[in-house]
Design an enzyme around this catalytic site. Sequence first.
Site, mmCIF file in Angstrom:
data_model
loop_
_atom_site.group_PDB
_atom_site.id
_atom_site.type_symbol
_atom_site.label_atom_id
_atom_site.label_comp_id
_atom_site.label_asym_id
_atom_site.label_seq_id
_atom_site.Cartn_x
_atom_site.Cartn_y
_atom_site.Cartn_z
ATOM 1 N N TYR A 155 -0.785 0.987 -4.338
ATOM 2 C CA TYR A 155 -0.468 2.341 -4.810
ATOM 3 C C TYR A 155 -0.343 2.315 -6.252
ATOM 4 C CZ TYR A 155 1.310 6.976 -5.017
ATOM 5 O OH TYR A 155 1.616 8.321 -5.713
ATOM 6 N N SER A 169 0.479 8.873 -11.301
ATOM 7 C CA SER A 169 1.733 8.782 -10.579
ATOM 8 C C SER A 169 2.648 8.012 -11.665
ATOM 9 C CB SER A 169 1.705 7.730 -9.340
ATOM 10 O OG SER A 169 3.158 7.562 -8.983
#
Length: 265
Positions: free
Chosen positions: A160, A137
């Site tokens: 995350y 990401s």
Amino acid sequence: MKTILITGSTDGIGKLAASKLAKDGNQILLHGRNSEKLRKTILEIKEVSGNNKIDGFISDLSNFESIKKMILQISESVSKVDVLINNAGVFKSNVQLNKDGLDLRFVVNYLAPYLLTNGLLPLLEKSSSPRVINLSSAAQSTVSIEGLRGNKLLSEQEAYAQSKLALTKWSFYLSQKLTFLNVIAVNPGSLLNTKMVQEAYGQFWSSADKGASILYDLAVSDAYKESTGQYFDNDKGHFSEAHSDAYKQEKIKRLITETEEILNA
């Protein structure tokens, strides 16, 4: 024809990538948590692709025993795996921790791919040109070992971003350790139109197809056959620098040591 396993492939970019790869006649191994959703996805992809070589496996990626069970099932079903796309991911969840007291984001986004990939190495070794594509990401931040171990509660965003950096660091480590494997970490694109993004942010910047297309290319295109140990940033459209921690050998070594301890506990 390649045998391609994609985790988290009952919706989002995993499902779209599976459809694209199925249309080329590859054997596709889908993964999902929900048996009914998986059954419907298998039928749908068979129909849109005209390809009957579509199989599915159920596993809860927050549960290590469930992952090990899927590894056994896959090993009994196919003779090799050419491409493994570790696509499944979680951002928001009703449950913060798994049954072992570990943050769900670290487990699903990092520890599950780690366990699954290592468990499938005998099948990947049987491929003439195996690839592992890990879904990173643009959100990457320094890994808290206490957070990884479940000793410190992190926010969803923190966990995350840290889990995605952990995955990227391990991707680089794996590419150096196992030279027969082509391991690529990829940011498929920021705020793509997927269920996970909508739940987390309530908006999107780009179509999910943008992410699915790069997964397709990284999985099978000859253009990437020598790209192991790199990070592809699909926001930029080319290979790029990941977070600086991903290149610090001491930090990588510590991460791997801690990971092994957690998984062997």
